[in-house]
Design a protein around this motif. Structure first.
Motif, PDB file in Angstrom:
ATOM      1  N   GLU A 104     -18.834 -21.955 -83.131  1.00 12.20           N
ATOM      2  CA  GLU A 104     -19.322 -20.850 -82.305  1.00 12.20           C
ATOM      3  C   GLU A 104     -19.091 -21.140 -80.827  1.00 12.20           C
ATOM      4  N   LEU A 105     -19.312 -22.384 -80.417  1.00 15.35           N
ATOM      5  CA  LEU A 105     -19.079 -22.768 -79.027  1.00 15.35           C
ATOM      6  C   LEU A 105     -17.627 -22.502 -78.639  1.00 15.35           C
ATOM      7  N   TYR A 106     -16.689 -22.890 -79.485  1.00 15.87           N
ATOM      8  CA  TYR A 106     -15.287 -22.611 -79.174  1.00 15.87           C
ATOM      9  C   TYR A 106     -15.006 -21.113 -79.167  1.00 15.87           C
ATOM     10  N   GLU A 107     -15.560 -20.395 -80.131  1.00 13.23           N
ATOM     11  CA  GLU A 107     -15.305 -18.957 -80.222  1.00 13.23           C
ATOM     12  C   GLU A 107     -15.779 -18.214 -78.977  1.00 13.23           C
ATOM     13  N   VAL A 108     -16.837 -18.681 -78.341  1.00 15.03           N
ATOM     14  CA  VAL A 108     -17.283 -18.096 -77.073  1.00 15.03           C
ATOM     15  C   VAL A 108     -16.369 -18.554 -75.937  1.00 15.03           C
ATOM     16  N   THR A 109     -16.090 -19.842 -75.894  1.00 14.57           N
ATOM     17  CA  THR A 109     -15.293 -20.426 -74.810  1.00 14.57           C
ATOM     18  C   THR A 109     -13.913 -19.800 -74.693  1.00 14.57           C
ATOM     19  N   LYS A 110     -13.277 -19.527 -75.813  1.00 17.03           N
ATOM     20  CA  LYS A 110     -11.875 -19.084 -75.804  1.00 17.03           C
ATOM     21  C   LYS A 110     -11.658 -17.763 -75.076  1.00 17.03           C
ATOM     22  N   TRP A 111     -12.728 -16.986 -74.853  1.00 15.20           N
ATOM     23  CA  TRP A 111     -12.578 -15.688 -74.210  1.00 15.20           C
ATOM     24  C   TRP A 111     -12.549 -15.773 -72.690  1.00 15.20           C
ATOM     25  N   GLY A 112     -12.800 -16.928 -72.097  1.00 15.97           N
ATOM     26  CA  GLY A 112     -12.714 -17.063 -70.646  1.00 15.97           C
ATOM     27  C   GLY A 112     -11.282 -16.860 -70.188  1.00 15.97           C
ATOM     28  N   PRO A 113     -11.077 -16.209 -69.038  1.00 15.91           N
ATOM     29  CA  PRO A 113      -9.714 -15.895 -68.599  1.00 15.91           C
ATOM     30  C   PRO A 113      -8.922 -17.110 -68.130  1.00 15.91           C
TER      31      PRO A 113
ATOM     32  N   PHE B 180      -3.009 -27.959 -66.072  1.00 13.81           N
ATOM     33  CA  PHE B 180      -4.180 -28.668 -65.568  1.00 13.81           C
ATOM     34  C   PHE B 180      -5.234 -27.702 -65.030  1.00 13.81           C
ATOM     35  N   ARG B 181      -4.815 -26.748 -64.208  1.00 13.27           N
ATOM     36  CA  ARG B 181      -5.767 -25.823 -63.592  1.00 13.27           C
ATOM     37  C   ARG B 181      -6.496 -24.985 -64.638  1.00 13.27           C
ATOM     38  N   ASN B 182      -5.741 -24.393 -65.535  1.00 15.98           N
ATOM     39  CA  ASN B 182      -6.356 -23.500 -66.513  1.00 15.98           C
ATOM     40  C   ASN B 182      -7.102 -24.250 -67.607  1.00 15.98           C
ATOM     41  N   GLY B 183      -6.620 -25.459 -67.942  1.00 20.56           N
ATOM     42  CA  GLY B 183      -7.383 -26.287 -68.871  1.00 20.56           C
ATOM     43  C   GLY B 183      -8.720 -26.709 -68.273  1.00 20.56           C
ATOM     44  N   THR B 184      -8.726 -26.958 -66.966  1.00 16.50           N
ATOM     45  CA  THR B 184      -9.970 -27.293 -66.271  1.00 16.50           C
ATOM     46  C   THR B 184     -10.929 -26.104 -66.301  1.00 16.50           C
ATOM     47  N   LEU B 185     -10.406 -24.916 -66.029  1.00 15.86           N
ATOM     48  CA  LEU B 185     -11.240 -23.711 -66.120  1.00 15.86           C
ATOM     49  C   LEU B 185     -11.880 -23.600 -67.500  1.00 15.86           C
ATOM     50  N   GLN B 186     -11.092 -23.805 -68.525  1.00 24.27           N
ATOM     51  CA  GLN B 186     -11.621 -23.669 -69.878  1.00 24.27           C
ATOM     52  C   GLN B 186     -12.680 -24.724 -70.194  1.00 24.27           C
TER      53      GLN B 186
END
Length: 195
Positions: free
Chosen positions: A33-42, A121-127
């Motif tokens: 569930e944690l991943y399923e929520v996280t994956k929607w971040g832009p 790196f930038r977008n992985g950090t955001l995620q």
């Protein structure tokens, strides 16, 4: 739509970095569930370069231990889950699926190594930040750490796929007895400006 003051407190104003943990386990379903929520971040071009390793077995923790600084050893070994927040340098291989409306998107990165590295790196950090916020929103506590040897983590966990570690996040139900006094933050005038 906005969240109320209690939600802001939960995510930011009252949220703390935890160092001690209650022994309560975190289930597979909760981590999914944690991943399923996280994956929607832009992320830019929906690139989604973050990769997460949920380390929670005795064997996994023993594999991680040689990379940890001494100050992070006990809290990591006792946390129900330690997440290796990583990124895939070849994230662009998934763009045909993730960014289907532009068939040329992969070439943006295969033709520009610097852009690919920065984007990963930038977008992985955001995620990774989204993961921490999502965990707090789900009632979990977090403790992010950068006191470890990235090369050792990468050798131990990612030799087969080329992913790269960014930082670690302990997740569980925090023991308030392990909290430090709240540190100050910079004021608006110290940290911002108008242009």
């Amino acid at each position: 739509m906005t969240i109320d003051a209690a939600g802001l407190d939960l995510l930011f104003r009252e949220a703390r970095t935890h160092n001690k943990w209650k022994p309560d386990p975190i289930s597979d379903d909760t981590l999914r569930e944690l991943y399923e929520v996280t994956k929607w971040g832009p992320t830019s071009a929906n690139s989604s370069p973050a990769r997460f390793v949920f380390v929670r077995t005795k064997e996994g923790k023993e594999k991680l231990a040689p990379a940890l600084s001494s100050g992070n050893m006990e809290k990591t070994m006792t946390a129900p889950v330690t997440v290796i927040v990583a990124y895939d340098p070849k994230f662009y291989e998934h763009l045909p699926k993730l960014f289907p409306h532009n068939p040329d998107a992969t070439s943006w990165f295969t033709s520009n190594d610097s852009l690919a590295a920065t984007t990963a790196f930038r977008n992985g950090t955001l995620q990774g930040a989204y993961l921490m916020i999502a965990a707090r929103a789900m009632g979990l506590d977090v403790g992010a750490m950068s006191g470890f040897d990235n090369a050792k983590v990468d050798a131990a966990f990612f030799a087969h796929n080329g992913w790269r570690s960014n930082w670690l996040v302990n997740i569980g139900y925090g023991d308030p007895a392990g909290l430090f006094n709240r540190s100050p933050r910079l004021s608006f005038d110290e940290a911002t400006q108008f242009a």
